[in-house]
Motif scaffolding. Structure first.
Motif, short mmCIF file in Angstrom:
data_model
loop_
_atom_site.label_atom_id
_atom_site.label_comp_id
_atom_site.label_asym_id
_atom_site.label_seq_id
_atom_site.Cartn_x
_atom_site.Cartn_y
_atom_site.Cartn_z
N TYR A 183 0.83 -1.06 0.25
CA TYR A 183 -0.13 0.08 0.19
C TYR A 183 0.91 1.28 -0.03
O TYR A 183 1.67 1.44 0.92
CB TYR A 183 -0.76 0.05 1.11
CG TYR A 183 -1.77 -1.10 1.38
CD1 TYR A 183 -1.61 -2.35 1.82
CD2 TYR A 183 -3.19 -0.84 0.79
CE1 TYR A 183 -2.37 -3.30 1.80
CE2 TYR A 183 -4.19 -1.81 0.99
CZ TYR A 183 -3.69 -3.15 1.27
OH TYR A 183 -4.63 -4.05 1.49
N VAL A 219 0.34 4.76 0.36
CA VAL A 219 -0.40 5.76 0.95
C VAL A 219 0.35 6.60 1.85
O VAL A 219 1.06 6.56 2.32
CB VAL A 219 -1.59 5.17 1.91
CG1 VAL A 219 -2.62 6.05 2.16
CG2 VAL A 219 -2.17 4.11 0.79
N GLN A 273 -1.89 7.52 7.46
CA GLN A 273 -2.50 6.35 7.56
C GLN A 273 -1.98 5.29 8.16
O GLN A 273 -2.72 4.35 8.03
CB GLN A 273 -3.50 6.28 6.28
CG GLN A 273 -4.25 7.55 5.79
CD GLN A 273 -5.15 7.22 4.68
OE1 GLN A 273 -5.30 6.05 4.35
NE2 GLN A 273 -5.63 8.14 3.72
#
Ligand code: ARG
Length: 572
Positions: free
Chosen positions: A330, A332, A336
Motif C-alpha cells: 500500500y 499511501v 494513515q
C-alpha cells in the motif's frame, strides 16, 4: 550473472581458506577510502580473536594467496589488518562486457511473486490535487520496479468511489432540480459547492448522508447516477494519470469491496474475533509486544455502517479470491499508518489473508512548499494537479529557450513535457519516500545538479554522441577494452553496481536508491566525457570500446528512468 562484489568476495574466501582460515565471515566491499584503494576486505579483523593472531599477520598470509589472481592488480595489507584491493583492468573490462551483453545488465529475475500495489486512491468526482501526486509517482515506481525484478505485478487504483462525496453530489443535483446526468464540467462545479454547503448546513449534510446510505443499500435511481458519475470520472482520471505516465491494471474501488462485507463480518463474528463494544463491532488487534497502545480495529459503527477499515478488509477478501497475492503493498500517506496497522493485524488474525502473505505499508511524507508547510497555490488553496504540471511545464519551456534549444511546435512541447515530468518525478523520488520534502520548482527544473533534467541531459548527450558516431560511418560498438584512465575505471565500477542496486531498491521499496545510482552514473559519465575525446579518437578499437560503454550507460539510465516512470527526449 553474479554480482561483482560476490565474485571478488569468493576470491577472498578462497585465499582465506588456502591460508587455513574460516571463510564464513569474509567478504569484499567498495572501499570507503577511494583515495587509497578501490575495494577492501576486513575479514582478518573478524578472525583475529579466534585465531589468536594479530589481524595484520592474517592479512599478510591471505595476501600471499592472492598473488597472481586474475581479479586484482594490487593487493595490500594495512594496519591494523585491512586488505586493500584494486581490481584488475582486464577483469573489470571483461565483467562490464558481460554485463553489456546481458539483457538485464546482470540482474537475474529471481522474484516470482504475485504482487498487488495499491496506490493512487483518488476519490472520484473530486479533482485530482497534489495530495494524490506522491501516491501516483511513488506507487508507479514501486510497481514498475516489482515488474522489473520479475514479479507478476498489478497496480490497483483503489478509488474512493463509495462515500459521502457521491451523496453530496446527488443532494446538490436535487437541489438544483437537475433531471439529467451531469457533465464533467458540471460535476467539478457541483462537488465543491456541495462540500462547502455540507459544512455550513447540517440539514443538507443529513440529506446527503441519507442518500449515501440509500445508494449503498441498492436505491436504483442513485445507483444509476453513481454509475454515470463513475463513467465520466474514470475516463477523466485515466486521462490525468496518463499525463503522469501512470497506469493501473486494476480499476477497482471501495464500491467493489461492498458485496464482500456482509459475509466477512458474519464470519468474524462466528469465529469469535469480532465483538460488540459500546455498540460498535470491533476486533482486538493489540499485541503483548506493543510499545504503545493499539486501539481495537472498528468493523461496524453502532448504526451498522461500514468504515474505511471495513472496506480495506473486504478488499483483501476480494483480492484473495481473485488473485491470491503473495504480497500487497500500500502506497499511501504515512498519516494513515495506524489505519493500515489495524487492517493488517485484523486481516491476519481473522484469517482473511494467509499468515505468509506480506502486507506492506509504504507511507509517504508530505510535499511541502518553500515555507515548509504543505504545498498550496499562490492564493493559498489546494493546488490542482494540473495546475502544478502546467507551472512546471512553463518553467521547462523557459529553461529550454535560455539554453538556446533549436526546436519548435510539437517537438518543443513534447520535449518540455518530458523534461517537466522528469523534474516532478525525480524531485519527488530522489527523497526517501517516508520523509517530507520541499517542492522547489527552481531546483527541480534545473539542468544541473541532482535533478531529473540533469539525468535527461546526460542521456541526450549520449544519444547525440552515438548519433554522430553513426553519421561518421561508425558501426555498433566493439569489444570493451580495459579502462584507459581512472575516470573510465570509476565509471565501470559504478556500472557494475546496477544489479545489486536494483535488488536493494526492491528489497527496501526504495526508489530513491535508483535516483542516487543514476546520479552517480551521470556524474561519472560526465567526468569521463570531459576528459575523453570520443568522436575524434583515431584508434578505432578504443573508440568502438567507448561506444559500447556508452550504449551500456544509455541502456542502464533508460532502464532506470523507465522504472521511475519518465523518459528522455531526443534533444533538449
Ligand atoms: N482514498 C483514500 C484517501 O484519499 C486513499 C486510499 C488508499 N488505499 C487504501 N487501500 N486504503 O485517503
Amino acid at each position: 550473472m553474479r554480482a561483482l562484489l560476490d565474485v571478488l568476495g569468493e576470491e577472498l574466501k578462497r585465499a582465506f581458506r588456502e591460508a587455513g582460515y574460516d571463510d564464513s565471515r569474509v567478504g569484499v566491499t567498495i572501499s570507503n577510502r577511494p583515495d587509497l584503494c578501490e575495494y577492501q576486505c576486513n575479514g582478518a579483523m573478524a578472525l583475529a580473536k579466534e585465531a589468536h593472531k594479530a589481524p595484520f599477520e592474517i592479512a599478510e598470509e591471505v595476501v600471499v594467496k592472492l598473488e597472481g589472481s586474475q581479479y586484482f592488480e594490487k593487493t595490500e595489507c594495512v594496519k591494523p589488518g585491512f586488505i586493500n584491493l584494486n581490481i584488475s583492468d582486464d577483469y573489470l573490462a571483461s565483467y562490464i562486457a558481460e554485463e553489456a551483453g546481458h539483457k538485464k545488465y546482470g540482474f537475474e529475475n529471481v522474484h516470482k511473486d504475485r504482487v498487488i500495489v495499491d496506490y493512487g486512491g483518488p476519490n472520484v468526482a473530486k479533482p485530482l490535487h497534489i495530495g494524490h501526486l506522491r501516491a501516483a509517482i511513488i506507487g508507479e515506481a514501486v510497481k514498475r520496479l516489482s515488474k522489473y525484478v520479475g514479479n507478476d505485478t498489478s497496480g490497483d487504483i483503489h478509488m474512493g468511489d463509495w462515500g459521502l462525496q457521491i451523496g453530496l453530489i446527488i443532494a446538490e443535483m436535487k437541489e438544483r432540480g437537475m433531471d439529467r446526468m451531469p457533465t464533467l464540467d458540471e460535476l467539478s462545479d457541483i462537488y465543491p459547492v456541495a462540500s462547502a454547503k455540507s459544512k455550513e448546513n447540517d440539514e443538507f449534510k443529513e440529506r446527503a448522508m441519507g442518500i449515501t446510505y440509500d445508494l449503498q443499500h441498492g436505491n436504483e435511481e442513485y445507483l444509476s447516477i453513481w454509475r454515470h458519475i463513475m463513467d465520466i470520472s474514470v475516463a477523466d482520471l485515466k486521462e490525468n494519470y496518463n499525463k503522469l505516465n501512470v497506469s493501473f491494471e486494476i480499476w477497482k474501488g471501495e464500491s467493489d469491496a461492498d458485496p464482500y462485507i456482509a459475509d466477512m463480518v458474519d464470519r468474524m463474528k462466528k469465529d469469535g474475533y469480532a465483538y460488540e463494544s459500546q455498540g460498535a463491532l470491533v476486533v482486538d488487534v493489540s499485541e503483548d509486544t506493543d510499545a504503545k497502545e493499539i486501539p481495537p480495529c472498528m468493523i461496524l459503527k453502532s448504526d451498522g455502517a461500514a468504515l474505511y477499515t471495513t472496506t480495506d478488509l473486504a478488499t483483501l477478501v476480494q483480492r484473495e479470491e481473485d488473485y491470491k497475492p503473495d504480497s500487497v503493498i500500500y502506497v499511501v500517506d504515512k498519516r494513515q499508518e495506524m489505519h493500515f496497522l489495524q487492517v493488517f493485524r485484523a486481516a491476519k488474525k481473522c484469517g482473511i489473508v494467509p499468515g505468509e502473505t506480506a502486507l506492506e505499508f509504504l507511507g509517504f511524507g508530505t510535499m511541502n512548499g518553500k515555507d515548509g508547510k504543505p504545498f498550496k497555490t499562490r492564493s493559498g488553496g489546494v493546488m490542482r494537479l494540473q495546475e502544478l504540471i502546467d507551472d512546471v511545464y512553463e518553467r521547462c519551456l523557459d529553461r529550454m529557450k535560455d539554453n538556446g534549444a533549436e526546436m519548435s511546435g510539437d517537438e518543443l512541447e513534447d520535449t518540455a513535457g518530458k523534461i517537466g515530468l522528469a523534474a516532478i518525478k525525480y524531485g519527488d523520488l530522489s527523497n526517501e519516500a517516508r520523509k517530507d520534502y520541499i517542492f522547489d520548482i527552481d531546483k527541480f527544473t534545473s539542468f544541473e545538479g541532482n535533478t531529473g533534467p540533469y539525468i535527461l541531459y546526460t542521456i541526450v548527450r549520449i544519444k547525440s554522441i552515438l548519433r554522430k558516431y553513426g553519421e561518421n560511418g561508425g558501426k555498433e560498438g566493439t569489444k570493451i577494452l580495459p579502462a584507459a584512465n581512472p575516470s573510465e575505471k570509476s565509471l565501470m565500477m559504478t556500472l557494475a553496481g546496477f544489479a545489486p542496486m536494483i535488488e536493494g531498491a526492491w528489497r527496501d521499496l526504495a526508489p530513491h536508491r535508483i535516483c542516487a545510482y543514476i546520479y552517480q552514473v551521470a556524474n561519472d559519465f560526465n567526468k569521463f566525457y570531459h576528459e575523453t575525446k570520443i568522436i575524434s579518437e583515431e584508434d578505432k578499437d578504443k573508440q568502438g570500446s567507448w561506444i559500447s560503454l556508452l550504449i551500456l550507460i544509455k541502456g542502464i539510465l533508460e532502464t532506470c528512468i523507465d522504472i521511475l516512470g519518465f523518459e528522455a527526449p531526443e534533444k533538449m
